[in-house]
Design a protein around this motif. Structure first.
Motif, PDB file in Angstrom:
ATOM      1  N   ALA A 163       0.812  -1.216   0.000  1.00  0.00           N
ATOM      2  CA  ALA A 163       0.000   0.000   0.000  1.00  0.00           C
ATOM      3  C   ALA A 163       0.846   1.267   0.000  1.00  0.00           C
ATOM      4  N   GLU A 164       2.168   1.106   0.083  1.00  0.00           N
ATOM      5  CA  GLU A 164       3.062   2.260   0.035  1.00  0.00           C
ATOM      6  C   GLU A 164       3.418   2.578  -1.411  1.00  0.00           C
ATOM      7  N   ASN A 165       3.556   3.862  -1.715  1.00  0.00           N
ATOM      8  CA  ASN A 165       3.917   4.259  -3.073  1.00  0.00           C
ATOM      9  C   ASN A 165       5.252   3.662  -3.489  1.00  0.00           C
ATOM     10  N   GLY A 166       5.347   3.308  -4.766  1.00  0.00           N
ATOM     11  CA  GLY A 166       6.565   2.727  -5.301  1.00  0.00           C
ATOM     12  C   GLY A 166       7.546   3.785  -5.774  1.00  0.00           C
ATOM     13  N   LYS A 167       8.475   3.373  -6.614  1.00  0.00           N
ATOM     14  CA  LYS A 167       9.595   4.230  -7.003  1.00  0.00           C
ATOM     15  C   LYS A 167       9.305   5.104  -8.216  1.00  0.00           C
ATOM     16  N   PHE A 168       8.175   4.887  -8.890  1.00  0.00           N
ATOM     17  CA  PHE A 168       7.915   5.594 -10.139  1.00  0.00           C
ATOM     18  C   PHE A 168       7.237   6.942  -9.896  1.00  0.00           C
ATOM     19  N   ALA A 169       7.768   7.982 -10.516  1.00  0.00           N
ATOM     20  CA  ALA A 169       7.003   9.224 -10.649  1.00  0.00           C
ATOM     21  C   ALA A 169       5.946   8.979 -11.722  1.00  0.00           C
ATOM     22  N   PHE A 170       4.868   9.751 -11.684  1.00  0.00           N
ATOM     23  CA  PHE A 170       3.810   9.506 -12.666  1.00  0.00           C
ATOM     24  C   PHE A 170       3.136  10.817 -13.048  1.00  0.00           C
ATOM     25  N   GLN A 171       2.500  10.784 -14.193  1.00  0.00           N
ATOM     26  CA  GLN A 171       1.733  11.927 -14.668  1.00  0.00           C
ATOM     27  C   GLN A 171       0.254  11.566 -14.693  1.00  0.00           C
ATOM     28  N   THR A 172      -0.591  12.568 -14.593  1.00  0.00           N
ATOM     29  CA  THR A 172      -2.035  12.350 -14.677  1.00  0.00           C
ATOM     30  C   THR A 172      -2.587  13.175 -15.831  1.00  0.00           C
ATOM     31  N   PHE A 173      -3.528  12.594 -16.535  1.00  0.00           N
ATOM     32  CA  PHE A 173      -4.205  13.310 -17.612  1.00  0.00           C
ATOM     33  C   PHE A 173      -5.528  12.611 -17.883  1.00  0.00           C
ATOM     34  N   THR A 174      -6.304  13.164 -18.776  1.00  0.00           N
ATOM     35  CA  THR A 174      -7.597  12.574 -19.111  1.00  0.00           C
ATOM     36  C   THR A 174      -7.716  12.396 -20.618  1.00  0.00           C
ATOM     37  N   TYR A 175      -8.548  11.448 -20.997  1.00  0.00           N
ATOM     38  CA  TYR A 175      -8.971  11.371 -22.394  1.00  0.00           C
ATOM     39  C   TYR A 175     -10.499  11.348 -22.406  1.00  0.00           C
ATOM     40  N   GLY A 176     -11.078  11.825 -23.488  1.00  0.00           N
ATOM     41  CA  GLY A 176     -12.529  11.887 -23.539  1.00  0.00           C
ATOM     42  C   GLY A 176     -13.029  12.568 -24.795  1.00  0.00           C
ATOM     43  N   SER A 177     -14.336  12.794 -24.793  1.00  0.00           N
ATOM     44  CA  SER A 177     -14.998  13.335 -25.978  1.00  0.00           C
ATOM     45  C   SER A 177     -14.683  14.803 -26.209  1.00  0.00           C
ATOM     46  N   GLY A 178     -14.378  15.528 -25.133  1.00  0.00           N
ATOM     47  CA  GLY A 178     -14.192  16.966 -25.237  1.00  0.00           C
ATOM     48  C   GLY A 178     -15.493  17.738 -25.242  1.00  0.00           C
ATOM     49  N   LEU A 179     -16.618  17.036 -25.076  1.00  0.00           N
ATOM     50  CA  LEU A 179     -17.931  17.673 -25.159  1.00  0.00           C
ATOM     51  C   LEU A 179     -18.733  17.537 -23.869  1.00  0.00           C
ATOM     52  N   ASP A 180     -18.123  17.050 -22.798  1.00  0.00           N
ATOM     53  CA  ASP A 180     -18.868  16.805 -21.562  1.00  0.00           C
ATOM     54  C   ASP A 180     -19.436  18.110 -20.997  1.00  0.00           C
ATOM     55  N   LYS A 181     -20.719  18.099 -20.651  1.00  0.00           N
ATOM     56  CA  LYS A 181     -21.409  19.299 -20.168  1.00  0.00           C
ATOM     57  C   LYS A 181     -21.156  19.590 -18.697  1.00  0.00           C
ATOM     58  N   HIS A 182     -20.698  18.587 -17.940  1.00  0.00           N
ATOM     59  CA  HIS A 182     -20.650  18.722 -16.485  1.00  0.00           C
ATOM     60  C   HIS A 182     -19.241  18.687 -15.904  1.00  0.00           C
ATOM     61  N   ARG A 183     -18.279  18.165 -16.652  1.00  0.00           N
ATOM     62  CA  ARG A 183     -16.921  18.024 -16.123  1.00  0.00           C
ATOM     63  C   ARG A 183     -15.930  18.525 -17.171  1.00  0.00           C
ATOM     64  N   VAL A 184     -15.231  19.575 -16.822  1.00  0.00           N
ATOM     65  CA  VAL A 184     -14.320  20.178 -17.798  1.00  0.00           C
ATOM     66  C   VAL A 184     -13.165  19.251 -18.150  1.00  0.00           C
ATOM     67  N   ILE A 185     -12.821  18.315 -17.234  1.00  0.00           N
ATOM     68  CA  ILE A 185     -11.700  17.419 -17.534  1.00  0.00           C
ATOM     69  C   ILE A 185     -12.024  16.479 -18.689  1.00  0.00           C
ATOM     70  N   PHE A 186     -13.308  16.270 -18.962  1.00  0.00           N
ATOM     71  CA  PHE A 186     -13.713  15.501 -20.135  1.00  0.00           C
ATOM     72  C   PHE A 186     -14.335  16.409 -21.199  1.00  0.00           C
ATOM     73  N   GLY A 187     -14.341  17.703 -20.902  1.00  0.00           N
ATOM     74  CA  GLY A 187     -14.891  18.680 -21.833  1.00  0.00           C
ATOM     75  C   GLY A 187     -13.786  19.487 -22.470  1.00  0.00           C
ATOM     76  N   LYS A 188     -13.854  20.796 -22.296  1.00  0.00           N
ATOM     77  CA  LYS A 188     -12.917  21.668 -23.009  1.00  0.00           C
ATOM     78  C   LYS A 188     -11.482  21.535 -22.511  1.00  0.00           C
ATOM     79  N   GLU A 189     -11.272  20.969 -21.309  1.00  0.00           N
ATOM     80  CA  GLU A 189      -9.910  20.827 -20.790  1.00  0.00           C
ATOM     81  C   GLU A 189      -9.368  19.407 -20.929  1.00  0.00           C
ATOM     82  N   VAL A 190     -10.026  18.556 -21.710  1.00  0.00           N
ATOM     83  CA  VAL A 190      -9.556  17.187 -21.887  1.00  0.00           C
ATOM     84  C   VAL A 190      -8.189  17.196 -22.576  1.00  0.00           C
ATOM     85  N   ASP A 191      -7.334  16.251 -22.208  1.00  0.00           N
ATOM     86  CA  ASP A 191      -5.971  16.218 -22.747  1.00  0.00           C
ATOM     87  C   ASP A 191      -5.867  15.447 -24.057  1.00  0.00           C
TER      88      ASP A 191
END
Length: 750
Positions: free
Chosen positions: A189-217
């Motif tokens: 349960a302890e974090n390992g040795k890897f650094a990591f990045q976070t991002f999203t993929y999606g339609s880019g058209l989500d009405k309620h969540r910008v991470i899947f809307g205009k701010e999707v990666d």
């Protein structure tokens, strides 16, 4: 006409000071009930706005009802405070409807609604009397304290534990001298040795969540599920902005930094209120897995979830699995393309699927995709994707198209909380039984039952209640694991499982063989675990349901001192078949025995086992022996014994007899004592257990199999060292009594 006008003007003439205070108090209680309803019926506009809208509607409706009903009571010349009676009537009906649609049943909804509104009115009357009395403030305060004390005593009376709160028989301590209980590996349960990045993929058209809307990666391609969904609400289209023809592929990604390629784990939620989004609740797993070198993706399937306003699409279980496969297909395409974060980073020969609730069933279905999607040509590109491992957290297990997932050569792990008030049976145990291995593979399956875990806390966004308000307000949270502790269990087991099955960290397999080896990493509660590896050599299984005296390859079974013994279906909390069978053994006096004579063929098969173990799974069926008040239930159980309290825990000796006729015994408690079953009180008021939700919570325990692994070296002495291929007879001797157990999956492992 003049009479009607007169009666209307006199509708409130009997509502004097105390009655008016009581009316206000009752109206306040009605508003509290409506607030609870608002919390369980989100619109997607936000909790604050939902509550405000519901309260405004409630005030308008209550005002209209109060005027109308008080007018009717006035025309009937009822000699009562008519406005108080009108508001009380409205509040009672409102509370009843809210409770009824929360599945508390007609009778309990009536009783609780009446009690709730009477308390509201009585509190107002008491306050009115106190305000009107011409006594010192200190005296008023003492009266209020006295009233509160009476209320507290009444609460304790109502809360007094029922049969569901039966205490466990004993605590079982770990005998650290009997086993090697140390895993030579870091806390998973302890974090390992890897650094990591976070991002999203999606339609880019989500009405309620910008991470899947205009701010999707990363932009993904929508998929057409109209071949499976034929019922999609217009309100759902209005909320989301799309229908079944254009389902988006949205995902939250945690990716290790570096060249890769890395194995990948997709995590999918279950059925929660659609407007209360679920996919963000597994970030704790995503971050952990990414730090250990595994790409983790939390898949968005919120549009397939139930809404109070727009319902749920038909075929949602099948579509949940299908959408998951479409995500794999999209990831494969992105992995092969250039110019995006996935390019060349994903090892699709090492794929894990993790699901919670309905998602837990969906991942099993996706792993057995041909059973449902063999003719779906749009999925052909997935033929070279290899799903190595499946994790099901508190899964459902409903047949879809009259079929259930059958997993072959796939590692399988399932977790279940005993205090799960949503999926209150261990359905993952069924899929465990439907997971098979070929001898040439290096796979395993495991199950963990957690005494004080519930359903919702495995998702960090679902809160502590397993039912939406107001029904969830009646659930007991006494002895429930803290949310972080429950997710600690998930982190330990999911991480260790994927490290063992995707990254080759075989030292973690010991955790699944015996939960006690990981107690230093786990919160303090009771656990039960089941385990089987692909090197299992069968001595006895009972699923064919044939003669109880006949074993595989011509072996024989016999008993001595048993009241009853039979091959029976393993049953869940509700008495329904778990899809597997075992041998039920019931005895009244110490000394009863169950003996297995191994066939020459079985002995020959054991010749390949070196440094082997005798293994078996056993469930304590003491609940069948406890006397029940319901005579019909007792007759149905057909028990030979009926006790008024739990029997002593089974104390068992295992005796091995060699082909040369030599015998040696080992007490099971030297390896692992038999633990008491877990008894659960789901409701804050235990008398509700058998009276709501079609008696969903009436059974306080579920028989759960515990796997026992007995190293053959423990049977050895200075004079005798036993090997697997030298054993001709195995005897289970029950040296305590009375008792009842079910045994299954008896065999050898290397």
């Amino acid at each position: 006409m003049a009479w009607l006008k007169n009666r209307f003007e006199l509708r409130n003439d009997r509502d004097h000071y105390i009655a008016r205070i009581a009316t206000g108090s009752t109206a306040l209680f009605a508003s509290l009930a409506m607030t609870a309803a608002a919390l369980g019926m989100p619109t997607g506009l936000g909790t604050g706005i939902d509550i405000l809208l519901f309260l405004i509607l409630n005030i308008v409706a209550m005002s209209l009802a109060a005027n109308l009903l008080s007018f009717i009571y006035s025309m009937l010349y009822l000699p009562i405070p008519r406005r108080l009676a009108a508001v009380w009537t409205y509040a009672s009906i409102e509370a009843y409807l809210i409770l009824y649609y929360a599945e508390l049943g007609i009778l309990m909804s009536i009783i609780i609604a009446l009690a709730f509104t009477l308390i509201g009115s009585a509190a107002g009357c008491l306050l009115g009397v106190l305000l009107k009395l011409k006594i010192k403030r200190r005296s008023k305060f003492l009266i209020m304290v006295g009233a509160a004390s009476v209320a507290a005593i009444s609460y304790l009376f109502v809360y007094w534990p029922g049969t569901a709160a039966m205490s466990q028989t004993a605590d079982v301590a770990l005998d650290s001298n009997s086993i090697n209980n140390t895993i030579n590996a870091p806390d998973p349960a302890e974090n390992g040795k890897f650094a990591f990045q976070t991002f999203t993929y999606g339609s880019g058209l989500d009405k309620h969540r910008v991470i899947f809307g205009k701010e999707v990666d990363v932009r993904s391609t929508a998929v057409d599920a109209s071949a499976y969904i034929t019922e999609w609400s217009k309100l759902k289209t209005k909320f989301w902005g799309f229908n079944e023809h254009d389902l988006p592929l949205n995902g939250r990604v945690w990716m290790p930094e570096g060249e890769g390629p890395y194995p990948i784990a997709l995590i999918v939620h279950g059925n929660h209120l659609m407007e209360d989004f679920s996919d963000g609740g597994y970030g704790y797993l995503g971050e952990l897995l990414a730090s250990q070198g595994i790409i983790a993706i939390s898949v968005d399937e919120n549009f397939l979830n139930y809404s109070v306003w727009s319902g749920i699409p038909n075929n949602d279980m099948k579509v949940r699995a299908w959408v998951l496969l479409k995500h794999l297909q999209q990831i494969k395409q992105l992995n092969e393309e250039v110019g995006n974060p996935f390019t060349g980073k994903v090892d699709l020969s090492r794929v894990a699927l993790i699901g919670h609730s309905r998602g837990g069933q969906a991942v099993a279905m996706a792993s057995d995709a041909d059973r449902w999607f063999k003719d779906d040509k749009t999925l052909k590109s997935l033929n070279d994707v290899i799903i190595e491992s499946v994790v099901a957290i508190a899964p459902t297990d409903k047949q879809v198209d009259n079929k259930s997932a059958q997993l072959t050569d796939v590692n399988y792990l399932t977790l279940q909380g005993a205090r799960d008030a949503d999926v209150n049976n261990f359905y993952g145990d069924r899929q465990y039984s439907r997971t098979k291995f070929q001898e040439s593979t290096d796979k395993f399956k495991a199950a963990l039952y957690i005494a004080d875990a519930n359903h919702s806390q495995f998702n960090s966004d679902w809160g502590r209640m397993d039912e939406r308000p107001p029904g969830g307000l009646f659930l007991s949270r006494k002895e429930l694991l803290a949310a972080e502790d429950q997710r600690q269990v998930s982190k330990v087991y999911v991480s260790a499982f994927l490290q063992a099955t995707l990254l080759g960290e075989n030292s973690y397999k010991q955790l699944f063989e015996d939960y006690r080896s990981g107690l230093d990493w786990l919160p303090n509660t009771a656990y039960t675990n089941r385990f089987e590896s692909s090197d299992f050599t069968e001595i006895a299984r009972y699923d064919d349901g044939k003669q109880k005296t006949a074993l595989k390859n011509g072996g024989k079974a016999s008993v001595a001192g048993m009241i009853d013994w039979s091959i029976a279906s393993a049953e869940d909390r509700d008495g329904k078949n778990k899809g597997t069978k075992g041998i039920e053994l019931e005895w009244s006096e110490p000394g009863a025995e169950y003996a297995l004579e191994l066939s020459p063929n079985t002995i020959d098969q054991a010749a390949e086992i070196t440094e082997g173990n005798l293994v078996f799974s056993m469930a304590n069926l003491e609940r069948d022996l406890i006397a029940v008040e319901d005579k019909d239930k007792a007759d149905a159980a057909n028990n030979a014994l009926e006790l008024t309290e739990p029997p002593p825990l089974p104390v068992i000796e295992i005796e091995l007899t060699t082909t040369e006729g030599e015998s040696i015994e080992l007490g099971l408690d030297k390896v692992m004592p038999v633990a008491p079953p877990t008894y659960t009180a789901f409701m804050a008021f235990p008398w509700l257990e058998e009276r709501i939700k079609d008696e969903k919570y009436k059974e306080s325990s579920e028989p759960i199999f515990q796997t026992y692994t007995l190293p053959l070296e423990l049977f050895s002495s200075d004079e005798l060292a036993i090997k697997a291929d030298e054993i001709s007879r195995i005897t289970f001797r029950f040296v305590s009594g009375p008792g009842k157990v079910m045994i299954d999956d008896i065999g050898f492992t290397s």
